[in-house]
Write an enzyme that holds these catalytic residues in place. Structure first.
Site, mmCIF file in Angstrom:
data_model
loop_
_atom_site.group_PDB
_atom_site.id
_atom_site.type_symbol
_atom_site.label_atom_id
_atom_site.label_comp_id
_atom_site.label_asym_id
_atom_site.label_seq_id
_atom_site.Cartn_x
_atom_site.Cartn_y
_atom_site.Cartn_z
ATOM 1 N N SER A 28 29.604 32.655 77.543
ATOM 2 C CA SER A 28 29.910 32.158 76.779
ATOM 3 C C SER A 28 31.052 33.220 76.195
ATOM 4 O O SER A 28 31.064 34.815 75.874
ATOM 5 C CB SER A 28 29.160 32.799 75.940
ATOM 6 O OG SER A 28 29.707 32.205 73.872
ATOM 7 N N LYS A 30 24.261 36.420 77.898
ATOM 8 C CA LYS A 30 25.841 35.796 78.453
ATOM 9 C C LYS A 30 26.307 36.660 78.999
ATOM 10 O O LYS A 30 27.548 37.240 80.078
ATOM 11 C CB LYS A 30 26.196 35.206 77.363
ATOM 12 C CG LYS A 30 25.678 33.585 77.090
ATOM 13 C CD LYS A 30 25.575 33.392 78.262
ATOM 14 C CE LYS A 30 24.822 32.052 77.188
ATOM 15 N NZ LYS A 30 25.644 30.887 78.554
ATOM 16 N N ASN A 63 24.733 25.732 83.589
ATOM 17 C CA ASN A 63 25.218 25.093 82.716
ATOM 18 C C ASN A 63 23.784 25.765 81.752
ATOM 19 O O ASN A 63 23.942 25.660 80.409
ATOM 20 C CB ASN A 63 25.699 24.482 82.689
ATOM 21 C CG ASN A 63 26.168 23.574 81.572
ATOM 22 O OD1 ASN A 63 26.499 23.995 80.754
ATOM 23 N ND2 ASN A 63 25.194 22.559 80.817
ATOM 24 N N ASP A 121 17.568 18.686 85.122
ATOM 25 C CA ASP A 121 17.658 19.174 83.868
ATOM 26 C C ASP A 121 15.925 18.799 82.665
ATOM 27 O O ASP A 121 15.279 18.412 83.502
ATOM 28 C CB ASP A 121 17.833 18.127 83.054
ATOM 29 C CG ASP A 121 18.145 18.417 81.548
ATOM 30 O OD1 ASP A 121 20.143 19.063 81.191
ATOM 31 O OD2 ASP A 121 18.049 18.171 79.742
ATOM 32 N N ILE A 176 27.898 20.024 77.665
ATOM 33 C CA ILE A 176 28.787 20.721 78.081
ATOM 34 C C ILE A 176 28.344 20.504 79.374
ATOM 35 O O ILE A 176 29.480 19.275 80.358
ATOM 36 C CB ILE A 176 29.042 22.230 78.575
ATOM 37 C CG1 ILE A 176 29.714 22.807 77.017
ATOM 38 C CG2 ILE A 176 29.600 22.474 79.458
ATOM 39 C CD1 ILE A 176 29.371 24.270 76.065
ATOM 40 N N ASP A 194 12.461 22.538 85.473
ATOM 41 C CA ASP A 194 13.465 23.510 84.624
ATOM 42 C C ASP A 194 13.433 24.402 84.646
ATOM 43 O O ASP A 194 12.618 25.331 85.646
ATOM 44 C CB ASP A 194 11.648 23.521 84.369
ATOM 45 C CG ASP A 194 11.561 25.128 83.112
ATOM 46 O OD1 ASP A 194 12.502 25.958 82.819
ATOM 47 O OD2 ASP A 194 10.866 25.204 82.285
ATOM 48 N N VAL A 195 14.859 25.389 84.908
ATOM 49 C CA VAL A 195 15.614 27.010 85.596
ATOM 50 C C VAL A 195 14.327 28.010 85.279
ATOM 51 O O VAL A 195 15.205 29.048 85.828
ATOM 52 C CB VAL A 195 16.837 26.718 84.909
ATOM 53 C CG1 VAL A 195 17.779 26.168 85.125
ATOM 54 C CG2 VAL A 195 16.767 27.301 83.756
ATOM 55 N N THR A 245 33.138 28.154 70.343
ATOM 56 C CA THR A 245 31.762 27.690 69.666
ATOM 57 C C THR A 245 32.571 25.718 69.420
ATOM 58 O O THR A 245 33.539 25.411 69.451
ATOM 59 C CB THR A 245 31.810 27.584 68.103
ATOM 60 O OG1 THR A 245 32.015 28.974 67.995
ATOM 61 C CG2 THR A 245 31.074 26.261 67.779
ATOM 62 N N TYR A 275 21.131 36.490 72.139
ATOM 63 C CA TYR A 275 22.391 35.488 73.024
ATOM 64 C C TYR A 275 23.575 35.899 73.603
ATOM 65 O O TYR A 275 23.742 35.710 75.333
ATOM 66 C CB TYR A 275 22.187 34.134 72.443
ATOM 67 C CG TYR A 275 23.646 33.327 72.857
ATOM 68 C CD1 TYR A 275 22.543 32.269 73.798
ATOM 69 C CD2 TYR A 275 25.176 33.283 72.648
ATOM 70 C CE1 TYR A 275 23.652 31.654 74.758
ATOM 71 C CE2 TYR A 275 25.550 32.214 72.931
ATOM 72 C CZ TYR A 275 25.140 32.055 73.849
ATOM 73 O OH TYR A 275 25.725 30.217 74.265
HETATM 74 N N1 LIG Z 1 27.980 24.762 72.153
HETATM 75 C C1 LIG Z 1 28.609 26.066 72.353
HETATM 76 O O1 LIG Z 1 28.924 26.585 70.963
HETATM 77 C C2 LIG Z 1 28.634 26.748 73.358
HETATM 78 C C3 LIG Z 1 29.648 27.784 73.665
HETATM 79 C C4 LIG Z 1 29.406 28.860 74.659
HETATM 80 C C5 LIG Z 1 28.380 28.730 76.249
HETATM 81 N N2 LIG Z 1 27.524 27.416 76.013
HETATM 82 C C6 LIG Z 1 26.988 27.189 76.505
HETATM 83 O O2 LIG Z 1 26.919 25.922 77.790
HETATM 84 C C7 LIG Z 1 25.879 25.660 78.250
HETATM 85 C C8 LIG Z 1 25.332 24.401 77.444
HETATM 86 O O3 LIG Z 1 25.574 24.012 76.053
HETATM 87 P P1 LIG Z 1 25.841 22.761 74.801
HETATM 88 O O4 LIG Z 1 25.828 23.531 73.774
HETATM 89 O O5 LIG Z 1 26.517 21.687 76.021
HETATM 90 O O6 LIG Z 1 24.158 23.014 75.077
HETATM 91 P P2 LIG Z 1 23.134 21.731 74.860
HETATM 92 O O7 LIG Z 1 21.709 21.634 74.245
HETATM 93 O O8 LIG Z 1 23.661 20.501 74.470
HETATM 94 O O9 LIG Z 1 22.435 21.437 75.994
HETATM 95 C C9 LIG Z 1 21.818 21.544 77.344
HETATM 96 C C10 LIG Z 1 20.496 21.273 78.302
HETATM 97 O O10 LIG Z 1 19.784 21.992 79.760
HETATM 98 C C11 LIG Z 1 18.858 21.393 79.066
HETATM 99 N N3 LIG Z 1 17.635 23.056 79.587
HETATM 100 C C12 LIG Z 1 17.328 23.727 77.729
HETATM 101 N N4 LIG Z 1 16.657 24.363 78.763
HETATM 102 C C13 LIG Z 1 16.424 24.044 80.028
HETATM 103 C C14 LIG Z 1 15.620 24.432 81.433
HETATM 104 N N5 LIG Z 1 14.348 25.452 81.210
HETATM 105 N N6 LIG Z 1 15.950 23.974 82.087
HETATM 106 C C15 LIG Z 1 16.323 22.888 82.777
HETATM 107 N N7 LIG Z 1 17.601 22.208 81.872
HETATM 108 C C16 LIG Z 1 17.204 22.813 80.443
HETATM 109 C C17 LIG Z 1 18.444 20.898 77.980
HETATM 110 O O11 LIG Z 1 17.485 19.494 78.430
HETATM 111 C C18 LIG Z 1 19.738 20.651 77.982
HETATM 112 O O12 LIG Z 1 20.357 18.979 78.147
HETATM 113 C C19 LIG Z 1 24.605 26.622 77.394
HETATM 114 O O13 LIG Z 1 24.691 27.903 79.090
HETATM 115 C C20 LIG Z 1 25.549 27.477 76.284
HETATM 116 O O14 LIG Z 1 25.091 28.627 76.089
HETATM 117 C C21 LIG Z 1 27.613 27.238 74.725
#
Ligand SMILES: NC(=O)c1ccc[n+]([C@@H]2O[C@H](COP(=O)([O-])OP(=O)(O)OC[C@H]3O[C@@H](n4cnc5c(N)ncnc54)[C@H](O)[C@@H]3O)[C@@H](O)[C@H]2O)c1
Length: 252
Positions: free
Chosen positions: A132, A149, A80, A37, A18, A53-54, A177, A145
């Site tokens: 989420s 959220k 994000n 990231d 995302i 790192d956040v 999702t 989780y």
């Molecule tokens: N995929 C889903 O179904 C979904 C649904 C609802 C919400 N979300 C939310 O969307 C967001 C992104 O999810 P996604 O599915 O794109 O995940 P993803 O795993 O594809 O991407 C997450 C990114 O965050 C980075 N990251 C992780 N921990 C980090 C840290 N400590 N510091 C800096 N960067 C960090 C990772 O390196 C990665 O590039 C998240 O907050 C997740 O909770 C995802």
């Protein structure tokens, strides 16, 4: 000139899924975009990748300052970055609770805190948090989780109230999702990935997973001047999962 020309954006977790779709969507619409990231190595121009790192305040502050210096300011912050957790309330050890809450909730606190001085100088300041469906619906095996959220949703509203008088808007998106590398990892850990994917799709009334680009489009809307009167909202991008109560096709 496009809708975001002249605006400067910072996207956390923008190297995958995302966040990456959002970074590209913001850049396509004319924004200058930096990505914070853990692993920004694969990012290419025009995106500016910054390793941070956040979970680490010093690294967040350094990356936010570097983004502001190299972009000439920050107008848009997309919080994000996040990680998942599977299990009921009985399953996750305290250390995992601390880790997930630290990254998913305090991560947003750290980046926003560091970006605030820059956002205050912007005429179009906006923060968008990736929340989420887990914040608004009870999902099985997602106790930790969902708690993280739920906190993001409450934090979004509180931040919106605190900063409305400063001209800083704060909103969140609530994806269902979504088809991202994260979900691919979850599916690959199951015995029957195809059956699990079908079950997750069927849980959403549209019968399929949400795409990262669809979530990115909602984030771009909330981030940009088109949403100038929008603050303190949660925009669901979930194929109808939260709002609809449809009957199975056979009974319709
Ligand atoms: N995929 C889903 O179904 C979904 C649904 C609802 C919400 N979300 C939310 O969307 C967001 C992104 O999810 P996604 O599915 O794109 O995940 P993803 O795993 O594809 O991407 C997450 C990114 O965050 C980075 N990251 C992780 N921990 C980090 C840290 N400590 N510091 C800096 N960067 C960090 C990772 O390196 C990665 O590039 C998240 O907050 C997740 O909770 C995802």
């Amino acid at each position: 000139m496009t809708e975001l020309t002249g605006l400067r954006a910072l996207v956390t977790g923008g190297a995958s899924g995302i966040g990456l779709a959002t970074a590209h969507a913001l850049a396509t619409r004319g924004a200058a975009v930096a990505v914070l990231d853990l692993d920004p190595g694969g990012l290419r121009e025009p995106l500016l990748g910054l390793k941070a790192d956040v979970g680490d305040d010093a690294s967040v502050r350094a990356a936010v300052e570097e983004a502001a210096t190299r972009l000439g300011g920050i107008d848009i912050l997309v919080n994000n970055a996040g990680i998942g957790a599977v299990g009921t309330v009985a399953d996750n050890p305290d250390e995992q609770w601390h880790r997930v809450l630290d990254l998913n909730v305090l991560g947003m606190v750290r980046t926003t805190r560091a970006a605030l001085p820059h956002l205050r100088r912007s005429a179009h300041a906006s923060v968008v948090n990736t929340c989420s469906i887990a914040a608004t619906a009870g999902l099985p095996q997602r106790a930790l989780y969902s708690a993280s959220k739920g906190a993001v949703l409450a934090l979004t509203l509180a931040m919106a109230a605190d900063h409305v008088s400063e001209g800083i808007r704060v909103n969140c998106v609530n994806p269902g999702t979504a088809d991202t590398p994260w979900v691919a990892r979850l599916l690959s850990a199951t015995d029957d990935a195809e059956a699990e994917r079908a079950a997750l799709g069927a849980r959403q009334p549209m019968g399929r997973l949400v795409t990262a680009d669809e979530v990115a489009a909602a984030i771009v809307y909330l981030a940009g001047p088109a949403a100038a009167s929008v603050t303190g909202t949660a925009l669901a991008v979930d194929g109808g999962m939260q709002g609809l109560r449809v009957r199975p096709a056979a009974q319709a």
